[in-house]
Design a protein around this motif. Sequence first.
Motif, mmCIF file in Angstrom:
data_model
loop_
_atom_site.group_PDB
_atom_site.id
_atom_site.type_symbol
_atom_site.label_atom_id
_atom_site.label_comp_id
_atom_site.label_asym_id
_atom_site.label_seq_id
_atom_site.Cartn_x
_atom_site.Cartn_y
_atom_site.Cartn_z
ATOM 1 N N TYR A 1 37.197 55.436 62.203
ATOM 2 C CA TYR A 1 37.673 54.864 63.462
ATOM 3 C C TYR A 1 38.750 55.701 64.148
ATOM 4 C CZ TYR A 1 41.067 52.625 60.232
ATOM 5 O OH TYR A 1 42.011 52.372 59.268
ATOM 6 N N PRO A 2 39.490 56.615 63.463
ATOM 7 C CA PRO A 2 40.277 57.607 64.215
ATOM 8 C C PRO A 2 39.367 58.755 64.663
ATOM 9 C CG PRO A 2 41.173 57.237 61.986
ATOM 10 C CD PRO A 2 39.771 56.713 62.014
ATOM 11 N N PRO A 3 39.784 59.535 65.665
ATOM 12 C CA PRO A 3 38.981 60.709 66.050
ATOM 13 C C PRO A 3 38.781 61.678 64.893
ATOM 14 C CG PRO A 3 40.619 60.227 67.731
ATOM 15 C CD PRO A 3 40.935 59.335 66.570
ATOM 16 N N ALA A 4 39.821 61.845 64.054
ATOM 17 C CA ALA A 4 39.713 62.711 62.875
ATOM 18 C C ALA A 4 40.670 62.182 61.818
ATOM 19 C CB ALA A 4 40.044 64.156 63.230
ATOM 20 N N ALA A 5 40.144 61.720 60.710
ATOM 21 C CA ALA A 5 40.984 61.192 59.634
ATOM 22 C C ALA A 5 41.614 62.335 58.850
ATOM 23 C CB ALA A 5 40.156 60.310 58.710
ATOM 24 N N PHE A 6 42.737 62.059 58.216
ATOM 25 C CA PHE A 6 43.409 63.054 57.377
ATOM 26 C C PHE A 6 44.045 62.338 56.194
ATOM 27 C CE2 PHE A 6 46.435 61.504 60.434
ATOM 28 C CZ PHE A 6 47.624 61.380 59.745
ATOM 29 N N ARG A 7 44.507 63.113 55.234
ATOM 30 C CA ARG A 7 45.128 62.562 54.036
ATOM 31 C C ARG A 7 46.571 62.997 53.939
ATOM 32 N NH1 ARG A 7 41.490 63.839 48.892
ATOM 33 N NH2 ARG A 7 42.998 62.361 48.025
ATOM 34 N N VAL A 8 47.364 62.204 53.230
ATOM 35 C CA VAL A 8 48.740 62.574 52.898
ATOM 36 C C VAL A 8 48.887 62.515 51.383
ATOM 37 C CG1 VAL A 8 49.668 61.729 55.092
ATOM 38 C CG2 VAL A 8 49.585 60.182 53.110
ATOM 39 N N SER A 9 49.941 63.103 50.862
ATOM 40 C CA SER A 9 50.172 63.064 49.416
ATOM 41 C C SER A 9 50.600 61.654 49.005
ATOM 42 C CB SER A 9 51.259 64.064 49.031
ATOM 43 O OG SER A 9 52.522 63.650 49.537
ATOM 44 N N SER A 10 50.510 61.351 47.722
ATOM 45 C CA SER A 10 50.920 60.024 47.230
ATOM 46 C C SER A 10 52.402 59.792 47.486
ATOM 47 C CB SER A 10 50.605 59.904 45.745
ATOM 48 O OG SER A 10 51.253 60.927 44.997
ATOM 49 N N LYS A 11 53.219 60.852 47.389
ATOM 50 C CA LYS A 11 54.660 60.725 47.670
ATOM 51 C C LYS A 11 54.883 60.389 49.139
ATOM 52 C CE LYS A 11 59.040 63.269 47.395
ATOM 53 N NZ LYS A 11 59.676 64.570 47.006
ATOM 54 N N GLU A 12 54.164 61.067 50.023
ATOM 55 C CA GLU A 12 54.291 60.780 51.460
ATOM 56 C C GLU A 12 53.806 59.368 51.764
ATOM 57 O OE1 GLU A 12 53.640 65.005 53.755
ATOM 58 O OE2 GLU A 12 51.895 64.075 52.779
ATOM 59 N N ARG A 13 52.739 58.961 51.122
ATOM 60 C CA ARG A 13 52.179 57.623 51.384
ATOM 61 C C ARG A 13 53.174 56.530 51.013
ATOM 62 N NH1 ARG A 13 46.632 55.278 48.632
ATOM 63 N NH2 ARG A 13 46.044 53.805 50.319
ATOM 64 N N LYS A 14 53.854 56.693 49.901
ATOM 65 C CA LYS A 14 54.867 55.713 49.497
ATOM 66 C C LYS A 14 56.035 55.696 50.477
ATOM 67 C CE LYS A 14 53.791 56.038 44.545
ATOM 68 N NZ LYS A 14 54.283 56.534 43.221
ATOM 69 N N ALA A 15 56.454 56.886 50.909
ATOM 70 C CA ALA A 15 57.555 56.969 51.870
ATOM 71 C C ALA A 15 57.172 56.325 53.198
ATOM 72 C CB ALA A 15 57.954 58.429 52.082
ATOM 73 N N ILE A 16 55.949 56.563 53.641
ATOM 74 C CA ILE A 16 55.473 55.972 54.901
ATOM 75 C C ILE A 16 55.469 54.455 54.807
ATOM 76 C CG2 ILE A 16 53.444 55.709 56.389
ATOM 77 C CD1 ILE A 16 52.774 58.665 55.688
ATOM 78 N N ALA A 17 54.986 53.921 53.678
ATOM 79 C CA ALA A 17 54.945 52.462 53.493
ATOM 80 C C ALA A 17 56.348 51.870 53.509
ATOM 81 C CB ALA A 17 54.230 52.130 52.186
ATOM 82 N N LEU A 18 57.280 52.504 52.807
ATOM 83 C CA LEU A 18 58.655 52.012 52.764
ATOM 84 C C LEU A 18 59.298 52.069 54.141
ATOM 85 C CD1 LEU A 18 61.093 51.006 51.155
ATOM 86 C CD2 LEU A 18 61.648 53.398 50.630
ATOM 87 N N GLU A 19 59.127 53.183 54.841
ATOM 88 C CA GLU A 19 59.704 53.319 56.183
ATOM 89 C C GLU A 19 59.099 52.308 57.145
ATOM 90 O OE1 GLU A 19 60.406 58.149 55.604
ATOM 91 O OE2 GLU A 19 58.834 57.400 56.933
ATOM 92 N N PHE A 20 57.808 52.043 57.004
ATOM 93 C CA PHE A 20 57.184 51.052 57.880
ATOM 94 C C PHE A 20 57.770 49.660 57.635
ATOM 95 C CE2 PHE A 20 53.964 47.856 58.891
ATOM 96 C CZ PHE A 20 53.717 48.165 60.215
ATOM 97 N N LEU A 21 58.049 49.320 56.382
ATOM 98 C CA LEU A 21 58.654 48.018 56.082
ATOM 99 C C LEU A 21 60.049 47.922 56.685
ATOM 100 C CD1 LEU A 21 57.539 47.473 52.369
ATOM 101 C CD2 LEU A 21 56.672 46.310 54.421
#
Length: 375
Positions: A195-215
Amino acid sequence: MNYTDREFWNTQAEYAKKMRPLLPPEAFLPNYNSVWLLLINGAILILGWAIAHDLDRWNWQWLWLYLPFSLVMGNSIIVLLFSTHDLLHSKAIKHPFVRQAISLIGLTMLWTPPTFWKAVHNREHHSKTNSSQDPDRNYLYEHPNNWGKWIQNLFVPSAEVNLLWLAVGMGHAWGIHMFRNLSSVLLFNNGLTNYPPAAFRVSSKERKAIALEFLVILGIHLGIVSYLGFHPVKLVLSYFLPLWIGYAGIMFYVYTNHMLCRMTEVNDPLMNSISIRVPKLFDLLHLNFSYHTEHHIFPGVNSNYYPQVQALLQAHYGDRFNLLDASEAWRLMLKTPRHYKTETTFTDLKGKTVVACPLSGSHDIEPTSCTTTIC
């Protein structure tokens, strides 16, 4: 000379190597003004909410007097994004925790975790601009007709767009863009979501940081809404209206950055980016964000020096540099479809109309002479 031939393309690094010696050394020093602008505009928002806290005591006949505050707060949201954008491209703040904390302040009203911004913008968009892997490009015609593509087709400026939906989209397209990319990373993170024009991945460390920052961001927004007492008038005037104004101002620029350009697998900023002319007041207010090709060549340069970069581009590459009045860029967007049929042609959602990209990197083609064929 036909600049559509790939043998004449350059990479961002090649342009930077040629022009860097022609710029003064101070252009590459950290710009601390972006930090101060970020903090000042954050304070403006806090002041606006403090005033709005007592709006229930105002006579309803005088509520219109708050509208200038709504406008100023909306502009502050624009400045918060652009100043944080510059901050995260530079070395103005070297301490990682302080840098992250201030960036979080700057991006909170944009619902954008700074770790996510560095991934989607600094890493993905800047290194893959307008290529098949760029999450910020137009959708491809052959892309599945899912909700992400449908909403973008509904909102973005094009020959088919309904002007009412375009107006609605100006205030909401930023949120849609964030939601589709954030959810792709946080919920799946496999690079396969369509559903995005082009999907991408982040590292597990980045993913945790993104989740925490979003909260944290979610908590701040809930705190603002709670402070305003969930009062509908306070929320409309000091929360939703500034957000809509800010997002609309941001999208005014974002839509012109690349959407009229051809796709390029070689990251050539003169092929895949556009700079626009806006009144000088807006360049002053918005940190020269209109100088977008210049930014893609020198992402970390002090934005005060973008006019000098533009002068160099006009001197050395004037026959291929995409520089348009903002009104002309918008006119072209409203005359062309918004899905890529090929690297150099646009088509509509149903693929019935095919139009050559008006800015294909060759100035043998005038921007106003798009050719249209019915398939």
